[in-house]
Design an enzyme around this catalytic site. Sequence first.
Site, short mmCIF file in Angstrom:
data_model
loop_
_atom_site.label_atom_id
_atom_site.label_comp_id
_atom_site.label_asym_id
_atom_site.label_seq_id
_atom_site.Cartn_x
_atom_site.Cartn_y
_atom_site.Cartn_z
N TYR A 238 0.87 -1.18 0.00
CA TYR A 238 0.00 0.00 0.00
C TYR A 238 0.90 1.23 0.00
CZ TYR A 238 -3.81 -3.16 1.43
OH TYR A 238 -4.74 -4.17 1.50
N LEU B 4 -17.42 -2.29 3.06
CA LEU B 4 -18.34 -1.20 2.72
C LEU B 4 -18.47 -1.04 1.21
CD1 LEU B 4 -17.04 1.40 5.35
CD2 LEU B 4 -19.08 -0.06 5.50
N GLY B 5 -17.94 -2.01 0.48
CA GLY B 5 -17.99 -1.93 -0.98
C GLY B 5 -16.68 -1.47 -1.59
N1 LIG Z 1 -6.74 -8.67 0.85
C1 LIG Z 1 -7.06 -7.86 -0.12
O1 LIG Z 1 -6.93 -8.17 -1.30
C2 LIG Z 1 -7.63 -6.52 0.22
C3 LIG Z 1 -8.21 -5.74 -0.80
C4 LIG Z 1 -8.74 -4.52 -0.44
C5 LIG Z 1 -8.69 -4.09 0.87
N2 LIG Z 1 -8.11 -4.85 1.84
C6 LIG Z 1 -8.09 -4.44 3.25
O2 LIG Z 1 -9.43 -4.29 3.65
C7 LIG Z 1 -9.63 -3.01 4.24
C8 LIG Z 1 -11.03 -2.55 3.96
O3 LIG Z 1 -11.24 -2.38 2.57
P1 LIG Z 1 -11.29 -0.94 1.88
O4 LIG Z 1 -10.74 0.09 2.78
O5 LIG Z 1 -10.70 -1.11 0.55
O6 LIG Z 1 -12.82 -0.76 1.61
P2 LIG Z 1 -14.09 -0.49 2.57
O7 LIG Z 1 -13.72 -0.56 3.99
O8 LIG Z 1 -15.18 -1.34 2.05
O9 LIG Z 1 -14.47 0.99 2.15
C9 LIG Z 1 -13.59 2.05 2.23
C10 LIG Z 1 -14.24 3.21 1.50
O10 LIG Z 1 -15.43 3.60 2.19
C11 LIG Z 1 -15.30 4.94 2.65
N3 LIG Z 1 -15.86 4.97 4.00
C12 LIG Z 1 -15.37 4.39 5.12
N4 LIG Z 1 -16.18 4.60 6.17
C13 LIG Z 1 -17.22 5.32 5.70
C14 LIG Z 1 -18.37 5.84 6.30
N5 LIG Z 1 -18.63 5.67 7.59
N6 LIG Z 1 -19.24 6.55 5.52
C15 LIG Z 1 -18.99 6.73 4.21
N7 LIG Z 1 -17.91 6.26 3.58
C16 LIG Z 1 -17.03 5.56 4.33
C17 LIG Z 1 -13.85 5.27 2.61
O11 LIG Z 1 -13.66 6.64 2.33
P3 LIG Z 1 -13.08 7.66 3.44
O12 LIG Z 1 -11.61 7.44 3.47
O13 LIG Z 1 -13.49 8.99 2.89
O14 LIG Z 1 -13.76 7.33 4.72
C18 LIG Z 1 -13.35 4.41 1.44
O15 LIG Z 1 -13.59 5.07 0.21
C19 LIG Z 1 -8.55 -2.15 3.57
O16 LIG Z 1 -8.32 -0.96 4.29
C20 LIG Z 1 -7.39 -3.11 3.50
O17 LIG Z 1 -6.71 -3.12 4.74
C21 LIG Z 1 -7.59 -6.07 1.52
#
Ligand SMILES: NC(=O)c1ccc[n+]([C@@H]2O[C@H](COP(=O)([O-])OP(=O)(O)OC[C@H]3O[C@@H](n4cnc5c(N)ncnc54)[C@H](OP(=O)(O)O)[C@@H]3O)[C@@H](O)[C@H]2O)c1
Length: 296
Positions: free
Chosen positions: A65, A217-218
């Site tokens: 990352y 969260l998508g």
């Molecule tokens: N193993 C893998 O292949 C893989 C792939 C992807 C991710 N991951 C891990 O999984 C974690 C979670 O996935 P992710 O961060 O990609 O996606 P997520 O948690 O589904 O969503 C993050 C998105 O939602 C927004 N968000 C978060 N809280 C919110 C709220 N309360 N209201 C409105 N929008 C909100 C964030 O924007 P803001 O920053 O503006 O809040 C960001 O754009 C990652 O951080 C990473 O550590 C792993």
Amino acid sequence: MSTTTLGGSYTFPGTSLTVNRMGYGAMQLAGPGVFGPPKDHDEAVAVLREAVAAGVNHIDTSDYYGPHVTNEIIREALHPYPAGLVIVTKLGARRPEDGSWQPWTSPQNLIDGVHDNLRHLGLDALDIVNYRVMGSGHGPSEGSISQQISTLADLKAEGLIRHIGVSNATHAQIVEAKTITPIVCVQNHYNLANRADDALVDDLARHGIAYVPFFPLGGFTPLQSSTLSSVAAKLGVTPMQVALAWLLHRSPNILLIPGTSSRAHLRENLAAAELTLCANVVAELDGIAATAHVAH
Ligand SMILES: NC(=O)c1ccc[n+]([C@@H]2O[C@H](COP(=O)([O-])OP(=O)(O)OC[C@H]3O[C@@H](n4cnc5c(N)ncnc54)[C@H](OP(=O)(O)O)[C@@H]3O)[C@@H](O)[C@H]2O)c1
């Protein structure tokens, strides 16, 4: 400061690592496209410190990352790490200058990756390392991962890794990995709208293995659903809070790592662990994956 219970505690199988079920995913702390520095470095540091101050003790990261960016911010914000903080990292990809995501899977790649994570996080050993199968984009695809898991098992024997998990993995790959070393967690794409892993979640629950959904969260395309919005409005909370509460309700082996770059969203997400969903609401939410008006 938050008084949430963070979903109660969970101990990774066969380990002494106990975490609250509501954790934090650090991917959003890197720059746009998960590449380069964050748009607001001080806020990134503040998000991490507030998360830990609120009781979060499970942080998901990777040295790819940024690359290196989120690990360096974690170190800056939290080192020396508080007792009990579990940092989970992952290997299997690298980010060349053009920002693309490339496989990084040879034994030497993985050895180098462990040392990169140790150096950038400022650790002597990594609590949990997930082998992230590149698969097809964000979806898994079949193929042996025995060489990679064997390499991680050797690094575990050396004491550089404490426990091993897999990510973006199929059922067959998890079974294969378990023949080589204990697998304590699986991190795959799963949320209210993407339930391809339903059977896997239940199977891992039966075996006491943690299931840690990425994109809860998508992800890059936040969940949108009229059902989700109307349920949230009825409960007086936000759709994202309902999405997280549904995951906590879905199965006791599910651990959450929602990602955010803002303290306001962090607080909202942590508070979701306090939300109780009654059976009727769960049934309504269970219908979302089957409806056409969900964007994910
Ligand atoms: N193993 C893998 O292949 C893989 C792939 C992807 C991710 N991951 C891990 O999984 C974690 C979670 O996935 P992710 O961060 O990609 O996606 P997520 O948690 O589904 O969503 C993050 C998105 O939602 C927004 N968000 C978060 N809280 C919110 C709220 N309360 N209201 C409105 N929008 C909100 C964030 O924007 P803001 O920053 O503006 O809040 C960001 O754009 C990652 O951080 C990473 O550590 C792993």
